[in-house]
Write an enzyme that holds these catalytic residues in place. Structure first.
Site, PDB file in Angstrom:
ATOM      1  N   CYS A  65       0.881  -1.173   0.000  1.00  0.00           N
ATOM      2  CA  CYS A  65       0.000   0.000   0.000  1.00  0.00           C
ATOM      3  C   CYS A  65       0.920   1.225   0.000  1.00  0.00           C
ATOM      4  CB  CYS A  65      -0.984  -0.021   1.172  1.00  0.00           C
ATOM      5  SG  CYS A  65      -0.268   0.116   2.819  1.00  0.00           S
ATOM      6  N   THR A  67       2.210   2.940   2.663  1.00  0.00           N
ATOM      7  CA  THR A  67       3.272   2.819   3.671  1.00  0.00           C
ATOM      8  C   THR A  67       3.553   1.382   4.085  1.00  0.00           C
ATOM      9  OG1 THR A  67       1.724   3.015   5.504  1.00  0.00           O
ATOM     10  CG2 THR A  67       2.696   5.079   4.665  1.00  0.00           C
ATOM     11  N   HIS A 133      12.958 -18.722  19.923  1.00  0.00           N
ATOM     12  CA  HIS A 133      11.913 -17.872  19.356  1.00  0.00           C
ATOM     13  C   HIS A 133      10.552 -18.567  19.333  1.00  0.00           C
ATOM     14  CE1 HIS A 133      15.144 -15.230  18.227  1.00  0.00           C
ATOM     15  NE2 HIS A 133      15.721 -16.219  17.566  1.00  0.00           N
TER      16      HIS A 133
END
Length: 149
Positions: A65, A67, A133
């Site tokens: 898009c 940003t 993680h």
């Protein structure tokens, strides 16, 4: 790799260059729109791509898009999606290695075609590390489950 891609009208100009680049790298790409530069709303196309990735019909998704922010926020509303908005390659790489992101978003008003390609390449080449993680990625999934109740 099978990759779904989508944008809004602002991202439409950058999208063909990214599709071409992905195909050059040997990936199978499906464009979920739009196909016209007529003003549109990014949540429509973000939802289409994110739903397909969450359903495991595609390995990953890319959203564009102005940003990368709004389209990634929308993507993250879909259960199982871990979208990241990036404007440089290092964060894209670490988002895969540490967060196992499955959707990459960026803004056509923020990055040009060559930088976008570098971001895409780092993100696609990075492997999820798991290990320390995984606990955090599991916690994200647990939060999603809690919100479904």
């Amino acid at each position: 790799m099978k990759i779904a891609i989508g944008s809004d009208h602002v991202g439409l100009e950058l999208k063909p260059a990214i599709i071409e680049y992905l195909e050059e790298l040997g990936h199978e790409v499906t464009d979920y729109g739009p196909t016209s530069s007529e003003r549109t709303d990014y949540p429509i196309f973000s939802k289409k791509v994110s739903t397909e990735v969450a359903a495991a019909n595609y390995d990953r998704g890319i959203l564009i898009c102005g940003t990368g922010i709004g389209i990634s926020i929308t993507a993250n509303k879909i259960r199982g999606i871990r979208a990241v908005a990036c404007s440089e390659p290092y964060s894209a790489k670490l988002s895969r290695e540490h967060n196992n992101t499955n959707i990459l978003a960026f803004g056509s008003r923020v990055v040009g075609p060559e930088l976008a390609k570098m971001i895409v390449k780092e993100w696609l080449d990075a492997e999820y590390e798991g290990g320390r993680h995984q606990r955090r990625v599991d916690m994200i999934s647990e939060i999603e489950e809690e919100n479904d109740r």
